[in-house]
Design an enzyme around this catalytic site. Structure first.
Site, mmCIF file in Angstrom:
data_model
loop_
_atom_site.group_PDB
_atom_site.id
_atom_site.type_symbol
_atom_site.label_atom_id
_atom_site.label_comp_id
_atom_site.label_asym_id
_atom_site.label_seq_id
_atom_site.Cartn_x
_atom_site.Cartn_y
_atom_site.Cartn_z
ATOM 1 N N CYS A 149 -2.184 1.510 -4.211
ATOM 2 C CA CYS A 149 -0.936 2.184 -4.588
ATOM 3 C C CYS A 149 -0.858 2.428 -6.089
ATOM 4 O O CYS A 149 0.139 2.925 -6.588
ATOM 5 C CB CYS A 149 0.284 1.414 -4.085
ATOM 6 S SG CYS A 149 0.518 -0.219 -4.795
ATOM 7 N N CYS A 196 3.503 0.123 -8.184
ATOM 8 C CA CYS A 196 4.027 -1.230 -8.026
ATOM 9 C C CYS A 196 4.578 -1.733 -9.358
ATOM 10 O O CYS A 196 3.863 -1.743 -10.357
ATOM 11 C CB CYS A 196 2.913 -2.152 -7.530
ATOM 12 S SG CYS A 196 3.507 -3.774 -7.075
ATOM 13 N N CYS A 215 0.868 -1.171 0.000
ATOM 14 C CA CYS A 215 0.000 0.000 0.000
ATOM 15 C C CYS A 215 0.908 1.226 0.000
ATOM 16 O O CYS A 215 2.127 1.095 -0.058
ATOM 17 C CB CYS A 215 -1.000 -0.003 1.163
ATOM 18 S SG CYS A 215 -0.309 0.156 2.806
#
Length: 139
Positions: free
Chosen positions: A87, A91, A13
């Protein structure tokens, strides 16, 4: 997709101070040594959210000593399952990995009353993940 004997799961996150910490703690608690668990944040906070730590303590899991960690490319590369929680595109993506995105409310700035339902939803999702990984949850 086959599941390795000891699958590796990474929870990501933004701040690694709430949702991903709770998910990692539940998976560690319920999966034990049968699963490798990591968590990280794309912009880690300085400490775990105190309301999150308090909510987890209510269910017998102490995460007060955990520290938010920065998301690295290596962490993603060495994980079998990567679970993101708000997020977005931060990523890194690698072919062959299993990616899941858990849409969960952000506990940042929330009191414990708001954190409890997020905690409970994360626990249910982790239990479902264990079932998918064919790992019997610890009692």
């Amino acid at each position: 997709m086959s599941t390795p004997a000891r699958p590796s799961v990474l929870f990501v996150c933004v701040h690694n101070a709430g949702r991903s910490q709770m998910a990692a703690a539940f998976l560690t608690h319920l999966g034990g040594a049968r699963v490798q668990v990591r968590s990280a944040g794309s912009a880690p906070a300085n400490a775990v959210n105190p309301a999150v730590a308090e909510a987890m303590k209510e269910v017998g899991i102490d995460i007060s000593a955990e520290t938010p960690k920065v998301l690295t490319t290596e962490a993603v590369q060495t994980s079998d399952v990567v679970i993101t929680m708000g997020c977005g595109d931060a990523c890194p993506y690698f072919p062959g990995k299993r990616y899941l995105d858990w849409q969960l409310a952000d506990p940042a700035g929330q009191g414990i009353e708001a954190v409890r339902p997020i905690r409970d939803e994360i626990e249910q999702r982790v239990r479902h993940l264990l079932t998918e990984l064919r790992i019997e949850p610890a009692a």
